[in-house]
Design an enzyme around this catalytic site. Structure first.
Site, PDB file in Angstrom:
ATOM      1  N   LYS A 172       0.832  -1.217   0.000  1.00 50.80           N
ATOM      2  CA  LYS A 172       0.000   0.000   0.000  1.00 50.80           C
ATOM      3  C   LYS A 172       0.871   1.274   0.000  1.00 50.80           C
ATOM      4  O   LYS A 172       0.631   2.187  -0.783  1.00 50.80           O
ATOM      5  CB  LYS A 172      -0.952  -0.003   1.210  1.00 50.80           C
ATOM      6  CG  LYS A 172      -1.918  -1.195   1.173  1.00 50.80           C
ATOM      7  CD  LYS A 172      -2.926  -1.163   2.292  1.00 50.80           C
ATOM      8  CE  LYS A 172      -2.326  -1.330   3.674  1.00 50.80           C
ATOM      9  NZ  LYS A 172      -1.611  -2.620   3.852  1.00 50.80           N
ATOM     10  N   THR A 173       1.896   1.302   0.856  1.00 49.47           N
ATOM     11  CA  THR A 173       2.789   2.463   0.877  1.00 49.47           C
ATOM     12  C   THR A 173       3.489   2.600  -0.479  1.00 49.47           C
ATOM     13  O   THR A 173       3.600   3.689  -1.032  1.00 49.47           O
ATOM     14  CB  THR A 173       3.858   2.301   1.985  1.00 49.47           C
ATOM     15  OG1 THR A 173       3.191   1.955   3.198  1.00 49.47           O
ATOM     16  CG2 THR A 173       4.658   3.559   2.186  1.00 49.47           C
ATOM     17  N   ASP A 187      -1.704   6.389   6.302  1.00 53.17           N
ATOM     18  CA  ASP A 187      -1.724   4.965   6.647  1.00 53.17           C
ATOM     19  C   ASP A 187      -2.645   4.768   7.852  1.00 53.17           C
ATOM     20  O   ASP A 187      -2.801   5.680   8.665  1.00 53.17           O
ATOM     21  CB  ASP A 187      -0.299   4.518   6.990  1.00 53.17           C
ATOM     22  CG  ASP A 187      -0.120   3.023   6.853  1.00 53.17           C
ATOM     23  OD1 ASP A 187      -1.057   2.347   6.390  1.00 53.17           O
ATOM     24  OD2 ASP A 187       0.962   2.522   7.205  1.00 53.17           O
ATOM     25  N   THR A 225      -6.477  -1.702   6.865  1.00 50.72           N
ATOM     26  CA  THR A 225      -6.438  -3.156   6.737  1.00 50.72           C
ATOM     27  C   THR A 225      -7.770  -3.673   6.188  1.00 50.72           C
ATOM     28  O   THR A 225      -7.805  -4.634   5.445  1.00 50.72           O
ATOM     29  CB  THR A 225      -6.124  -3.815   8.096  1.00 50.72           C
ATOM     30  OG1 THR A 225      -6.824  -3.093   9.113  1.00 50.72           O
ATOM     31  CG2 THR A 225      -4.652  -3.796   8.384  1.00 50.72           C
ATOM     32  N   ARG A 237       6.502  -8.208   1.808  1.00 50.28           N
ATOM     33  CA  ARG A 237       7.417  -7.774   2.881  1.00 50.28           C
ATOM     34  C   ARG A 237       8.087  -8.979   3.531  1.00 50.28           C
ATOM     35  O   ARG A 237       9.286  -8.950   3.817  1.00 50.28           O
ATOM     36  CB  ARG A 237       6.673  -6.958   3.946  1.00 50.28           C
ATOM     37  CG  ARG A 237       7.550  -6.678   5.181  1.00 50.28           C
ATOM     38  CD  ARG A 237       6.936  -5.707   6.162  1.00 50.28           C
ATOM     39  NE  ARG A 237       6.848  -4.384   5.591  1.00 50.28           N
ATOM     40  CZ  ARG A 237       5.746  -3.631   5.628  1.00 50.28           C
ATOM     41  NH1 ARG A 237       4.650  -4.096   6.211  1.00 50.28           N
ATOM     42  NH2 ARG A 237       5.741  -2.450   5.083  1.00 50.28           N
TER      43      ARG A 237
END
Ligand code: ADP
Length: 357
Positions: free
Chosen positions: A77-78, A122, A171, A230
């Site tokens: 997302k970032t 975020d 989320t 990640r």
């Protein structure tokens, strides 16, 4: 880029297969982030739709619509928010819901934005209520009312804002109040990645880190990465360490498997805690049903740790089910730990009823 960030992510979940960024991730992720949509792996639908939104905005010479990205931590997302800024040739400001506790915090950020700037927020669902209400007006009318003074003498001073693009991340989109959700022009849900996509992530990161890895080595890491880029990048770094110390630095399947055995990440990506929960459920309680508190005591962990850290992945993997009568192991759980279920389970009796079969 301007980091306006005070997230508590680093302390949240420091485990090798945790999906929240730890300090090391934060330090190295910048180098591994795809820089444009073409480099962004997977999420085909999201990429295609976002590409249209951004191209159209560019063609109109306008600021892109506000974008809401939902999905688990570590899915990109970032990264996507930075890509949106890059594709629009705009600067980006990064902050998070927990960092904005007062409407004044938000007013300060909004009033310092440049025209066309991307504001990445975020964990937008964790913003305070007054800030959220200020955001409604800012998103819709590019205006905020700043209240000066207190009590009867308080006055609201309207403040014009330059057009900007808000990229909100959460989320689950369902966590947002509908009035906020409705103000986003484009909403995208990010899915967990397929193993083949994660293999591409691993190959790409390995080449950026100057690490030699073969196809099987990448597949081995991808298969243990819980659908999350990640985690794939983090496992790659640990396997690289092992390969450097114990071998000639080149990662193949055997090296990857041996390294991840040392770090107690198994073939399906379960770690020590996940396996402890499954083992207790199978060995002490015959596969359940057993209550969450009892299960937590059996593994020597807090209830919340079992429920929030271990269970979501076990449920997603189809290894554990939450039923009204308690936690129940699925046949796949017995198979994964190499154990034989008691006869009633194997025969499809007892527990089967709990799944509504
Ligand atoms: P989130 O904001 O959803 O927690 P990030 O955008 O910070 O996730 O991504 C975490 C890491 O995973 C980044 O270092 C990035 O390089 C990598 N990553 C995420 N998505 C992709 C992707 N689609 N392709 C390649 N790398 C990715």
């Amino acid at each position: 880029m301007n980091w306006d960030d005070t997230t508590d992510a680093a302390s949240a979940e420091e485990r090798l297969v945790g999906s929240v960024a730890d300090r090391e991730d934060q330090a190295v992720e910048a180098a591994l982030r795809p820089k444009d949509l073409g480099e962004f792996i997977g999420q085909e639908k999201v990429r295609e739709q976002l590409d249209l939104v951004l191209r159209a905005a560019r063609a109109r010479g306008a600021t892109a619509d506000h974008v809401l990205l939902s999905g688990a931590p570590g899915l990109g997302k970032t990264t996507l928010s930075m890509i949106i800024a890059a594709e629009m040739g705009a600067p980006i400001r990064i902050t998070s819901g927990p960092a904005i506790q007062h409407a004044g915090d938000l007013a300060a950020i909004l009033s310092s934005l440049q025209e066309g700037e991307v504001l990445f927020l975020d964990e937008i669902h964790r913003m305070s209520r007054p800030a959220e209400e200020m955001l409604y007006m800012a998103m819709e009318d590019f205006r905020v009312d700043v209240v000066v003074g207190k009590g009867p003498g308080a006055t609201a001073i309207p403040l014009e804002l330059p057009p900007f693009t808000l990229v909100g991340a959460t989320t689950r989109a369902g966590l947002l109040p509908p009035p906020l959700r409705d103000r986003f022009g484009f909403t995208a849900h990010m899915e967990f990645y397929e193993p083949t996509e994660l293999e591409r992530v691993v190959h790409r990161s390995a080449s950026l880190l100057d690490v030699e890895i073969d196809t099987d080595g990448a597949a081995e890491i991808a298969g243990r990465s819980r659908g999350t880029p990640r985690i794939a990048n983090r496992l790659l770094r640990r396997v690289r360490d092992y390969a450097q110390v114990k071998a000639d630095g080149i990662i193949d399947r055997d090296i990857a498997a041996a390294a991840l055995k040392v770090y107690e990440v198994d073939a399906r990506g379960l770690d020590r805690l996940d396996r402890a929960v499954l083992q207790a459920l199978l060995k002490l309680f015959g596969g359940g049903p057993v209550g969450l508190s009892t299960l937590a005591v059996a593994v020597g962990e807090e209830r919340e740790t079992v429920e929030e850290v271990a269970e979501p992945f076990l449920v997603r993997e189809g290894l554990l089910a939450r039923t009204p009568r308690g936690r129940v192991a699925t046949p796949a759980a017995w198979a994964h730990l190499g154990l034989t279920p008691p006869r009633s389970t194997a025969a499809g009796g007892g527990q089967q009823d709990l799944f509504g079969a």
